[in-house]
Design an enzyme around this catalytic site. Structure first.
Site, PDB file in Angstrom:
ATOM      1  N   SER A  92      24.885  13.722  -5.783  1.00 29.10           N
ATOM      2  CA  SER A  92      26.007  14.234  -6.583  1.00 29.10           C
ATOM      3  C   SER A  92      27.254  14.126  -5.725  1.00 29.10           C
ATOM      4  CB  SER A  92      25.780  15.713  -6.957  1.00 29.10           C
ATOM      5  OG  SER A  92      25.950  16.532  -5.805  1.00 29.10           O
TER       6      SER A  92
ATOM      7  N   LYS B 298      28.953  16.403   1.755  1.00 33.62           N
ATOM      8  CA  LYS B 298      28.217  16.853   2.944  1.00 33.62           C
ATOM      9  C   LYS B 298      27.793  15.652   3.795  1.00 33.62           C
ATOM     10  CE  LYS B 298      28.087  21.340   1.910  1.00 33.62           C
ATOM     11  NZ  LYS B 298      28.102  22.569   2.689  1.00 33.62           N
TER      12      LYS B 298
ATOM     13  N   VAL C 239      13.350  23.407 -17.788  1.00 32.89           N
ATOM     14  CA  VAL C 239      12.897  22.405 -16.822  1.00 32.89           C
ATOM     15  C   VAL C 239      13.572  21.085 -17.181  1.00 32.89           C
ATOM     16  CG1 VAL C 239      10.895  21.058 -16.068  1.00 32.89           C
ATOM     17  CG2 VAL C 239      10.707  23.548 -16.353  1.00 32.89           C
TER      18      VAL C 239
ATOM     19  N   TYR D 264      29.155  16.553  -4.923  1.00 26.48           N
ATOM     20  CA  TYR D 264      29.053  17.639  -3.937  1.00 26.48           C
ATOM     21  C   TYR D 264      28.217  17.203  -2.730  1.00 26.48           C
ATOM     22  CZ  TYR D 264      26.315  21.105  -1.547  1.00 26.48           C
ATOM     23  OH  TYR D 264      25.646  21.765  -0.561  1.00 26.48           O
ATOM     24  N   HIS D 265      27.009  16.668  -2.983  1.00 28.55           N
ATOM     25  CA  HIS D 265      26.155  16.253  -1.870  1.00 28.55           C
ATOM     26  C   HIS D 265      26.839  15.161  -1.037  1.00 28.55           C
ATOM     27  CE1 HIS D 265      22.903  18.147  -4.407  1.00 28.55           C
ATOM     28  NE2 HIS D 265      22.523  18.564  -3.219  1.00 28.55           N
TER      29      HIS D 265
ATOM     30  N   THR E 198      23.310  20.363   3.815  1.00 28.84           N
ATOM     31  CA  THR E 198      22.319  20.385   2.727  1.00 28.84           C
ATOM     32  C   THR E 198      21.201  19.384   2.973  1.00 28.84           C
ATOM     33  OG1 THR E 198      21.999  19.996   0.373  1.00 28.84           O
ATOM     34  CG2 THR E 198      23.743  18.735   1.408  1.00 28.84           C
TER      35      THR E 198
ATOM     36  N   VAL F 249      38.304  31.620  -3.506  1.00 34.21           N
ATOM     37  CA  VAL F 249      38.306  30.681  -4.633  1.00 34.21           C
ATOM     38  C   VAL F 249      37.027  30.804  -5.463  1.00 34.21           C
ATOM     39  CG1 VAL F 249      37.327  28.726  -3.334  1.00 34.21           C
ATOM     40  CG2 VAL F 249      38.764  28.292  -5.336  1.00 34.21           C
TER      41      VAL F 249
HETATM   42  N1  USQ Z   1      16.730  22.097 -12.320  1.00 30.50           N
HETATM   43  C1  USQ Z   1      15.910  22.307 -13.442  1.00 30.50           C
HETATM   44  N2  USQ Z   1      16.259  23.302 -14.294  1.00 30.50           N
HETATM   45  C2  USQ Z   1      17.334  24.113 -14.112  1.00 30.50           C
HETATM   46  C3  USQ Z   1      18.138  23.913 -12.964  1.00 30.50           C
HETATM   47  C4  USQ Z   1      17.807  22.891 -12.094  1.00 30.50           C
HETATM   48  O1  USQ Z   1      14.927  21.623 -13.647  1.00 30.50           O
HETATM   49  O2  USQ Z   1      17.566  24.991 -14.957  1.00 30.50           O
HETATM   50  C5  USQ Z   1      16.377  21.046 -11.378  1.00 30.50           C
HETATM   51  C6  USQ Z   1      17.506  20.071 -11.080  1.00 30.50           C
HETATM   52  O3  USQ Z   1      17.561  19.010 -12.006  1.00 30.50           O
HETATM   53  C7  USQ Z   1      17.154  19.633  -9.668  1.00 30.50           C
HETATM   54  C8  USQ Z   1      16.481  20.837  -9.045  1.00 30.50           C
HETATM   55  O4  USQ Z   1      16.100  21.659 -10.132  1.00 30.50           O
HETATM   56  O5  USQ Z   1      16.222  18.589  -9.702  1.00 30.50           O
HETATM   57  C9  USQ Z   1      17.329  21.633  -8.098  1.00 30.50           C
HETATM   58  O6  USQ Z   1      18.530  22.068  -8.722  1.00 30.50           O
HETATM   59  P1  USQ Z   1      19.395  23.273  -8.109  1.00 30.50           P
HETATM   60  O7  USQ Z   1      20.535  23.525  -9.040  1.00 30.50           O
HETATM   61  O8  USQ Z   1      18.509  24.422  -7.784  1.00 30.50           O
HETATM   62  O9  USQ Z   1      19.862  22.688  -6.679  1.00 30.50           O
HETATM   63  P2  USQ Z   1      21.012  21.664  -6.257  1.00 30.50           P
HETATM   64  O10 USQ Z   1      21.888  21.270  -7.356  1.00 30.50           O
HETATM   65  O11 USQ Z   1      20.360  20.561  -5.499  1.00 30.50           O
HETATM   66  O12 USQ Z   1      21.916  22.489  -5.240  1.00 30.50           O
HETATM   67  C10 USQ Z   1      21.470  23.637  -4.527  1.00 30.50           C
HETATM   68  C11 USQ Z   1      22.722  24.351  -3.987  1.00 30.50           C
HETATM   69  C12 USQ Z   1      23.414  23.444  -2.973  1.00 30.50           C
HETATM   70  C13 USQ Z   1      22.431  23.037  -1.888  1.00 30.50           C
HETATM   71  C14 USQ Z   1      21.207  22.372  -2.492  1.00 30.50           C
HETATM   72  C15 USQ Z   1      20.138  22.099  -1.479  1.00 30.50           C
HETATM   73  O13 USQ Z   1      23.611  24.694  -5.039  1.00 30.50           O
HETATM   74  O14 USQ Z   1      24.518  24.129  -2.415  1.00 30.50           O
HETATM   75  O15 USQ Z   1      23.046  22.140  -0.984  1.00 30.50           O
HETATM   76  O16 USQ Z   1      20.618  23.274  -3.470  1.00 30.50           O
HETATM   77  S1  USQ Z   1      19.182  20.653  -1.869  1.00 30.50           S
HETATM   78  O17 USQ Z   1      18.771  20.764  -3.267  1.00 30.50           O
HETATM   79  O18 USQ Z   1      18.027  20.657  -1.007  1.00 30.50           O
HETATM   80  O19 USQ Z   1      20.021  19.506  -1.711  1.00 30.50           O
END
Ligand code: USQ
Length: 406
Positions: free
Chosen positions: A187, A193, A262, A189-190, A145, A34
């Site tokens: 989110s 989990k 950012v 998604y989170h 996660t 998928v």
């Molecule tokens: N962010 C930016 N700029 C960007 C993209 C993201 O500032 O261009 C920020 C987001 O707002 C967020 C942070 O960076 O605060 C992390 O975003 P991310 O897209 O790197 O991570 P996230 O959405 O949390 O998800 C990813 C994986 C997911 C995993 C998770 C671990 O896609 O599968 O579970 O990281 S954790 O973040 O520790 O929950």
């Protein structure tokens, strides 16, 4: 060990399957494919030219002489097929990565929210029910996660899954307990989990299933020792606003001359892990299963924490790419501190690959090599967490560039 890797065609699943196969385990990938269909839905492709599921497995056989069969099963939809296959293969261990893993994708619309919940929760529950119905004694290793904890702190480090608490009793005494760390998803998604965690706790308690849940941070990097053995084994690299993770996105943006996006102030602190360490942690968890009747073993699968703006400043210092503070599409704290325990994997021998190890250049190099495959329209994050945020993003337009140090 006979190991089923569910979701073994994905970003972590593919290198994990290769890593385990290379170490002599009998590996079978179970995947509905998928994730490739979602590339089609979003009209975006992996930065790296991943080959078809057949071509990459043929390449692995050519290079190593080892075979990795693929079973095309949708865990959420095809319970009987899943149970039938598990009953025939009778794995010693099941690595479960067969879930929709992108937070922005899960927030795009009601349809995407429903798909993510339906898919993830049913996939996990079908798997648990099948293991019990078959009487399998397979160790289940699930990729969870760090986001189940939320990213806040009361000043104490986030423990590995369980929080010691003291409860006041009516007679004036006190009871000590360890509870699952309070779930605080950011989110849909989170949230799935977090729901998974409750399913695991129940099945470990009621049926004695042996389960390890790996609370992983944000993965960066793309290559592992095994994916580098042949160009046809290349791992996927998501750079788009839905599936790309932040550090890989910043490095890609620098490589193609896009400002570093950012969100908000960039004060968000998150946990990180390199893809090489991710597959190593999965192996370590497989080699150290809990006993029957033991509670779910929870690991924090991360090696370091960083603030988004510090990462952007670092990439700016390396490449000169300008930094753009854009309206944050997410409903998240503008600034947070994060301290996390990861003693268990360190005790099992994990040697962390940190940002200092020179692998950042490698990611930029990969991005430069394939930059013709990048569609700049897909770089910004457009999935808004709420309607109010969506309006703010539309009204705000494109904020002016802020060049750090420029
Ligand atoms: N962010 C930016 N700029 C960007 C993209 C993201 O500032 O261009 C920020 C987001 O707002 C967020 C942070 O960076 O605060 C992390 O975003 P991310 O897209 O790197 O991570 P996230 O959405 O949390 O998800 C990813 C994986 C997911 C995993 C998770 C671990 O896609 O599968 O579970 O990281 S954790 O973040 O520790 O929950």
């Amino acid at each position: 060990m006979r190991i089923a890797v569910l979701g073994g065609d994905g970003f972590v699943g593919w290198p994990a399957a290769l890593h385990l196969s290379a170490r002599g385990h009998e590996v079978v990938i179970v995947d509905s494919l998928v994730r490739r269909a979602i590339d089609g839905e979003l009209d975006v492709q992996s930065l790296t030219p991943i080959t078809s599921p057949k071509e990459r497995r043929d390449a692995w056989r050519e290079v190593t002489g080892r075979v990795i069969p693929l079973e095309r099963i949708d865990l959420a939809e095809d319970y009987d097929e899943l149970k039938g296959w598990l009953g025939r293969f009778r794995p010693d261990a099941v690595v479960h990565l067969a879930e929709q893993r992108a937070a922005p994708y899960s927030m795009k619309s009601a349809r995407h929210k429903r798909y993510t919940v339906d898919n993830n929760v049913r996939a996990t529950h079908n798997l648990l029910a099948a293991i019990v119905e078959l009487g399998l004694d397979a160790h289940l290793v699930h990729l969870g996660t760090m986001g189940v904890y939320g990213y806040g702190t009361v000043g104490a480090p986030i423990p590995e899954g369980y929080l010691p608490v003291r409860v006041d009793l009516e007679d004036g005494g006190e009871a000590a307990q360890e509870i699952l760390y309070p779930a605080n998803p950011g989110s849909v998604y989170h949230m799935t989990k977090c729901l998974d965690q409750v399913l695991f706790a129940y099945y470990a308690k009621n049926d004695g299933l042996r389960i390890s849940d790996l609370h992983q941070g944000i993965v960066w990097g793309t290559n592992t020792e095994e994916t580098l053995k042949d160009p046809r084994l290349v791992n996927r690299f998501d750079y788009d606003g839905d599936y790309g993770t932040v550090l890989n996105r910043l490095l890609l943006q620098a490589a193609v001359g896009h400002p570093l996006t950012v969100h908000g102030t960039g004060g968000q602190t998150r946990a990180f892990i390199h893809i090489k360490d991710s597959v190593r942690c999965i192996e370590l968890a497989l080699l150290n299963p809990p006993k029957r009747g033991e509670r779910v073993r929870i690991f924090n699968q991360m090696t370091e924490t960083h603030r988004v703006r510090d990462l952007a400043n670092m990439v700016h210092a390396m490449t000169g790419a300008p930094i753009e503070n854009v309206t944050n599409p997410r409903n998240e704290a503008a600034e947070n501190d994060l301290v996390v325990r990861n003693d268990q994997f360190l005790a099992l021998g994990l040697e962390p690959t940190t940002l200092r190890e020179g692998l950042l250049d490698e990611v930029i190099e990969v991005a430069r090599r394939h930059k013709d495959r990048v569609d700049p329209r897909h770089i910004p994050c457009t999935s808004a967490w709420t309607d109010a945020i969506r309006r703010r993003m539309e009204e705000g337009g494109r904020p002016a560039l802020r060049v750090v140090g420029g």
